[in-house]
Motif scaffolding. Sequence first.
Motif, PDB file in Angstrom:
ATOM      1  N   GLU A   1       0.805  -1.216   0.000  1.00 30.47           N
ATOM      2  CA  GLU A   1       0.000   0.000   0.000  1.00 30.47           C
ATOM      3  C   GLU A   1       0.845   1.277   0.000  1.00 30.47           C
ATOM      4  N   ARG A   2       2.055   1.198  -0.535  1.00 32.27           N
ATOM      5  CA  ARG A   2       2.907   2.388  -0.629  1.00 32.27           C
ATOM      6  C   ARG A   2       3.674   2.326  -1.935  1.00 32.27           C
ATOM      7  N   ASN A   3       4.151   3.497  -2.373  1.00 32.52           N
ATOM      8  CA  ASN A   3       4.938   3.514  -3.605  1.00 32.52           C
ATOM      9  C   ASN A   3       6.425   3.415  -3.306  1.00 32.52           C
ATOM     10  N   ASP A   4       6.760   2.842  -2.159  1.00 30.08           N
ATOM     11  CA  ASP A   4       8.153   2.715  -1.740  1.00 30.08           C
ATOM     12  C   ASP A   4       8.759   1.384  -2.164  1.00 30.08           C
ATOM     13  N   LEU A   5      10.008   1.427  -2.579  1.00 31.77           N
ATOM     14  CA  LEU A   5      10.805   0.214  -2.687  1.00 31.77           C
ATOM     15  C   LEU A   5      11.436  -0.026  -1.317  1.00 31.77           C
ATOM     16  N   PRO A   6      11.327  -1.223  -0.754  1.00 28.95           N
ATOM     17  CA  PRO A   6      11.948  -1.488   0.555  1.00 28.95           C
ATOM     18  C   PRO A   6      13.461  -1.310   0.453  1.00 28.95           C
ATOM     19  N   TYR A   7      13.989  -0.340   1.186  1.00 33.42           N
ATOM     20  CA  TYR A   7      15.401  -0.020   0.994  1.00 33.42           C
ATOM     21  C   TYR A   7      16.315  -1.179   1.366  1.00 33.42           C
ATOM     22  N   MET A   8      15.896  -2.027   2.313  1.00 43.52           N
ATOM     23  CA  MET A   8      16.738  -3.168   2.664  1.00 43.52           C
ATOM     24  C   MET A   8      16.840  -4.148   1.494  1.00 43.52           C
ATOM     25  N   ASP A   9      15.734  -4.321   0.755  1.00 41.63           N
ATOM     26  CA  ASP A   9      15.761  -5.198  -0.421  1.00 41.63           C
ATOM     27  C   ASP A   9      16.666  -4.626  -1.506  1.00 41.63           C
ATOM     28  N   VAL A  10      16.608  -3.300  -1.671  1.00 42.11           N
ATOM     29  CA  VAL A  10      17.450  -2.655  -2.681  1.00 42.11           C
ATOM     30  C   VAL A  10      18.918  -2.771  -2.288  1.00 42.11           C
ATOM     31  N   PHE A  11      19.213  -2.507  -1.025  1.00 45.11           N
ATOM     32  CA  PHE A  11      20.601  -2.612  -0.567  1.00 45.11           C
ATOM     33  C   PHE A  11      21.130  -4.034  -0.759  1.00 45.11           C
ATOM     34  N   LEU A  12      20.274  -5.029  -0.506  1.00 41.24           N
ATOM     35  CA  LEU A  12      20.688  -6.422  -0.698  1.00 41.24           C
ATOM     36  C   LEU A  12      20.992  -6.690  -2.172  1.00 41.24           C
ATOM     37  N   ALA A  13      20.153  -6.158  -3.067  1.00 39.95           N
ATOM     38  CA  ALA A  13      20.384  -6.345  -4.504  1.00 39.95           C
ATOM     39  C   ALA A  13      21.703  -5.694  -4.923  1.00 39.95           C
ATOM     40  N   LEU A  14      22.002  -4.523  -4.381  1.00 37.48           N
ATOM     41  CA  LEU A  14      23.265  -3.854  -4.696  1.00 37.48           C
ATOM     42  C   LEU A  14      24.453  -4.652  -4.162  1.00 37.48           C
ATOM     43  N   GLU A  15      24.316  -5.179  -2.947  1.00 36.97           N
ATOM     44  CA  GLU A  15      25.399  -5.979  -2.366  1.00 36.97           C
ATOM     45  C   GLU A  15      25.646  -7.249  -3.178  1.00 36.97           C
ATOM     46  N   GLN A  16      24.567  -7.866  -3.640  1.00 38.11           N
ATOM     47  CA  GLN A  16      24.715  -9.092  -4.431  1.00 38.11           C
ATOM     48  C   GLN A  16      25.389  -8.804  -5.764  1.00 38.11           C
ATOM     49  N   TYR A  17      25.041  -7.668  -6.373  1.00 34.36           N
ATOM     50  CA  TYR A  17      25.684  -7.329  -7.646  1.00 34.36           C
ATOM     51  C   TYR A  17      27.150  -6.964  -7.421  1.00 34.36           C
ATOM     52  N   GLN A  18      27.435  -6.296  -6.306  1.00 40.67           N
ATOM     53  CA  GLN A  18      28.830  -6.004  -5.981  1.00 40.67           C
ATOM     54  C   GLN A  18      29.622  -7.301  -5.834  1.00 40.67           C
ATOM     55  N   ALA A  19      29.027  -8.297  -5.174  1.00 40.66           N
ATOM     56  CA  ALA A  19      29.699  -9.587  -5.002  1.00 40.66           C
ATOM     57  C   ALA A  19      29.968 -10.243  -6.358  1.00 40.66           C
ATOM     58  N   GLU A  20      29.002 -10.128  -7.288  1.00 45.11           N
ATOM     59  CA  GLU A  20      29.204 -10.669  -8.638  1.00 45.11           C
ATOM     60  C   GLU A  20      30.395  -9.999  -9.315  1.00 45.11           C
ATOM     61  N   LEU A  21      30.456  -8.677  -9.206  1.00 46.37           N
ATOM     62  CA  LEU A  21      31.536  -7.935  -9.855  1.00 46.37           C
ATOM     63  C   LEU A  21      32.889  -8.264  -9.229  1.00 46.37           C
ATOM     64  N   ILE A  22      32.902  -8.453  -7.908  1.00 41.94           N
ATOM     65  CA  ILE A  22      34.148  -8.833  -7.235  1.00 41.94           C
ATOM     66  C   ILE A  22      34.609 -10.198  -7.731  1.00 41.94           C
ATOM     67  N   GLN A  23      33.668 -11.131  -7.849  1.00 42.88           N
ATOM     68  CA  GLN A  23      33.999 -12.478  -8.323  1.00 42.88           C
ATOM     69  C   GLN A  23      34.530 -12.436  -9.755  1.00 42.88           C
ATOM     70  N   GLN A  24      33.992 -11.516 -10.555  1.00 49.81           N
ATOM     71  CA  GLN A  24      34.428 -11.380 -11.947  1.00 49.81           C
ATOM     72  C   GLN A  24      35.672 -10.501 -12.078  1.00 49.81           C
ATOM     73  N   ARG A  25      36.180 -10.025 -10.937  1.00 50.43           N
ATOM     74  CA  ARG A  25      37.348  -9.142 -10.890  1.00 50.43           C
ATOM     75  C   ARG A  25      37.102  -7.836 -11.641  1.00 50.43           C
ATOM     76  N   ARG A  26      35.871  -7.357 -11.524  1.00 49.33           N
ATOM     77  CA  ARG A  26      35.517  -6.089 -12.163  1.00 49.33           C
ATOM     78  C   ARG A  26      35.228  -4.997 -11.139  1.00 49.33           C
ATOM     79  N   TRP A  27      35.444  -5.290  -9.876  1.00 51.29           N
ATOM     80  CA  TRP A  27      35.211  -4.308  -8.813  1.00 51.29           C
ATOM     81  C   TRP A  27      36.546  -3.981  -8.164  1.00 51.29           C
ATOM     82  N   HIS A  28      36.845  -2.698  -8.080  1.00 52.97           N
ATOM     83  CA  HIS A  28      38.155  -2.294  -7.569  1.00 52.97           C
ATOM     84  C   HIS A  28      38.037  -1.344  -6.384  1.00 52.97           C
ATOM     85  N   GLY A  29      36.847  -1.261  -5.778  1.00 47.55           N
ATOM     86  CA  GLY A  29      36.651  -0.340  -4.665  1.00 47.55           C
ATOM     87  C   GLY A  29      37.285  -0.838  -3.381  1.00 47.55           C
TER      88      GLY A  29
END
Length: 299
Positions: free
Chosen positions: A271-299
């Motif tokens: 009943e809201r137009n919000d994206l759950p920020y915890m779900d979004v943060f998890l999606a970002l963390e998972q993509y970061q992990a993918e990039l690290i595994q692919q050696r494409r993340w240098h942060g």
Amino acid sequence: MIANALQALPTMARTEVPIASHGVLAIRTRQLGRGRLKLAIGAGAPGESMSTMGLRVRAQADAEVAEAPPENRAFKTADAFCLISGDEVLVLVEGMRISVVESYLSQLLAKANQPAGHSAFEFHPVGDQDQEAILADEGVKELKLSGTAYQAETELARVEYGDTAESIIFRLWAETKDRVRSLLSEQVENERERQVLAEHWADLNITTTIQARGGSRGEPVVLESMRNAGMELIDERPDNVNVTLVTEKGTTISGSSLVLGKFVNLSRNDERNDLPYMDVFLALEQYQAELIQQRRWHG
């Protein structure tokens, strides 16, 4: 830099920055830990009412009714979420362009009285090395641009965010749309009809193809210029247009695939137009992990 700036801006109110195209942007949630900073940024226009739709209306037409926001609130119209680690940034946006996020964070640094050089930073897209290699090896014999004739406000206000649209693709698309609109407007007899036509530019689809004569056997300098135009898409992509490249070997590459990124499916809060920020943060963390595994993340 951003983490240091937020120490000087400890409340959400202190992070408010006016952006002409979005009203006011502010950081709604911040999380710092494990060497990375996660931000949820919201946008809304203070005092702007929101239209509502009638239910169980017994008349043929709905009455135009708009609801004002509660005191000290604004209806949220766009979101951006960031994961920052070192000099690397992942951004997920809804209803907001990445260049707006870039402008906001730059102004946030200035607001926190950070050194002038810090607020002059820019986002630089990271190219997909696999797609870049194909483009470099196979070249480009054909460019396809498709979209509507609609002139979005974001295009008109592009200079506000320091985007000077130097890319040949930007200029080709802008000039094509301008020419089509001009030619069609000339076919309309009076000003009122031209105004109606302008209100329906979004209904007009435009597709244009730039193709080297002779295909892969075309003049080398022509093919080289087309390859360079394709490579420019890594750093700068036009808004509201789909770009497709066809290489000299017939491989089809979408313009968006030249830059690292992915689409994610997320459910909204009830009943809201919000994206759950915890779900979004998890999606970002998972993509970061993918990039690290692919050696494409240098942060």
